[in-house]
Every structure is written in C-alpha cells, then in structure tokens.
Design a protein around this motif. Sequence first.
Motif: not given
Length: 462
Positions: A308-313, A460-462
């Motif tokens: 989830l953090r990858a979406a914000f990064d 799953a999409t990140n």
Amino acid sequence: MSEAASTRTPVALLPSLAPLLLAWLPRQRWFAGKGHPLTGFSLVSATELLPLDSATGPGLLHLLVRVQQTGLPAPSSQDCYQLLLGVRRTLPPHLAPALIGHVTEGPLTGRTVYEGLHDPRLAELILERLRTPGALGPLRFDRFEAAGRIPGGLTARPLEAEQSNSSLVYGDAYILKLFRRVHPGSNPDLELPLALARAGCGRVPAPVAWFEATAPEPYTLGVLQPFLHGSRDGWLLALESLADGGTFIEEARALGRVTAEVHTALAKELPTVMLRRPQAEHLAEAMTARLDAAAQAVPALLPYVPRLRAAFDAIAALGRRGCAWRAQRVHGDLHLGQTLRGGGSHSDTHWSVIDFEGEPARPLGERRRPQPTVIDVAGMLRSFDYAARTHRPWNPAWAERCRAAYCDGYAETAGADPRTEPELLRAYETDKAVYEVVYEARHRPDWLPVPMAAIDRLAATN
C-alpha cells in the motif's frame, strides 16, 4: 427583546448547567469525544434567543461551549459545541424525551432544561430569526437575497437520522442544518454552495439563509436550504437496483456527469493551484503516516503495508520527475449518500449533490484546502464497492460496471478521464480505504470485510 437581555452571560450560568451537560453530552450522536473522560467546560458565548425570565412560556438559550477532555490530542481535547437549550418551569409530557435535567443551583434554579430543537415553538423561532437578518449579540443572521422571501408560519420538525449535525425541516419547504461541533472559520457547507449558487450551478440546493457567531471568533452555526421533498438518496437507489437485479449503469454515468459539472463550476468560481514536487511529497508523507497509524490500530492491515505504501511513494516519485496536478475546492466526502434524485426519471436533471462539509473528523483548514478532483472520484468509487457488498451474494461485477460508467460520465463532461492518471487515483482510493478500515474496526466491525476487500485488491495492483 433587549440587546442586554440577549447577551448577558452570568458567571454562574455554565457551572449550574455543567452537571447536567456532563451526563447528557456524551450520549448525543453528534458528540465526537466518546470514550474519553469529559472533565469540564468553558463558555464561549451565551445568547438568549427567547428570554429565560418568562413566567409561563419557554426560553431559548444559545450556547457555544468548549469542552475539556482527557486522552485526546489538541485541538480535539478543546472542541467547541453549539447547544440550543429550552428552559421551562415545567416540561410538558410530549417533550419528556428531550429532557436534559433539572437545575438545582445558579440563575436557572428550579427550571427544567431540555433539547430546544424538539420543541416546535422554539424551532420555529429560529426560522423567524433567519427571516429577519441582523445581529443579536454575538450572533448574526443573514440571507441570500437571490433566494427570495422566506414565508413564515412553517411547522418545524427535527430529522432523526443526523449523525454529526442536527437538522430541522420546516413545512417540507426548507431544511436547516445546525452544526454541532464547530470550528473557527467559514464552514464549506455554506461557502461552497454559495459559490455554486453565484456561479449558476443548479446541482446543489442554494443556501437561503444562515447564521454565524461573530465573536470572539467567527463560526458558521447553521445553513437553511430548500428541502428536496420526495427526493431519494443514491445509496438507497443503488441498493434497490442490486435487490431488483438492475445494473445502475445509467445512474452511475449520470452521477459522473453531475460530479464533473460541480467540479467545473467550483474551479471557475474559486481559485485553483498547482501541486508540484513539494506538495506531492507532502501528500505522500501524509497518506503514509495515516497508513502507519491505521496499521497500528488495526493489525489486519500490517501484511499489506509495504504494498500500500508503494501507491503513495509513486505520487512522490512523479512529483520528483516534474509531474504536477491542478488542485481546487472539492466536495471532500463524496459518496452515494451525498446525492439525491428527485422524480422518477433517470435523467441528469434530477440529481443533486448535498453536504459539502467534508469529513467532519478532519480539521477545518484541511477540509478547505484545494485538492485534486480525484479525491471525490475515489470517494464515489469506494461507495459503489460498499453498495455491492451489501448484496448477497457479493456482486463485485456490479461495482466494477458502475465504477467504469461513473468515470465515463465524468470524462464526458469534464473532458478529462480520471483513469488517465492511475497513480493519483489509486493513491486516493487507497487512502480512503485505509480510513474506512479504521472507521469500521471502531464502529461497525461486521462491515470490516468491505474495506479489507478493497485493501486486498489495491495492494495487488502495487
């Protein structure tokens, strides 16, 4: 009523009411500090809307009261609430459910205090004040002249379904929303509908009148708008569609067009800004901080945190590469329950958008800050997921078709499809789902699987 009578604030008034309020306030649905000890009060202002020294009739006391609570971070530990207290010597039987208590000391000794909004006589007095603009002590009543004259003699009744605020309906013609937990500054639920009315946007019921506190700080206290009698909200219509085996696709597409229409009008009427690298990095940091706090509160989130953090990064990385996004004033808490459709047609012309207050739990300054429009799109996409989850068996295909139709409709009117910026949309939808996880875990544990299913999909999409 004399000006002196309307503004007197006896030193002993609040201490005499405090024992009653300590027991009554935490039981109210709109009280935000549940679960934390309430230790005291301070008086911000007191106004007699109807004199309290009447020998026979009721009095109406308007209070702004700051509460002191332990275990809450500032400024929530010092929240300010608007109270409208009826005062009588004897409470009639039909007002018994509104009882707050009997005063045993101070200037109101021997009187009965109750929730004034449940007394039709007192509720109708508030409308009379709104019909005649002007100041009364620290309160100021104002009107939107373009809305025309407000008729008198309308019967008042409270709406029971409110949560963070209270509402009165007058004769099926008007609805008055009274803000309970108030913050200094203009409330977006007055500011944005006024801007849309001045822009000629008919998607939002135009404010007819309102009242505010002007001292010691400005507070928006209540907004009177047309009551859309016979309208039904989008949430109930979506659930009926699911139950009947309908698709809701045309309705979703129409809602997308309506959302874009509101956004376009707001962008024309109010300033817009560009979010560049510093703002993108700050946005990502704030979303990440909310995720980390949520995972501590709801351990079921922990396995998903890195993805989830990858979406914000990704947002921060785009900002560093020179990407920028336009930000403007938005609804801030858009979902199916914030839309109303009147009549029997599926046409766009029957849809309205309401409740521009934003998420009441967020600070007012944050709610008034320009945001990318996808924050509203993400809120509506999450709402379609929620609706689909109420159906047995779960119908994810229904939600996906509605989500696609909503974005199609938005693109038709805005000229830009929110799906063409997938990283931004995914970040806002993820942030919304994280918020939902915490909310459901605290308030409706049976609903926790709804946002957790979204968390699983988004991770799953990140």
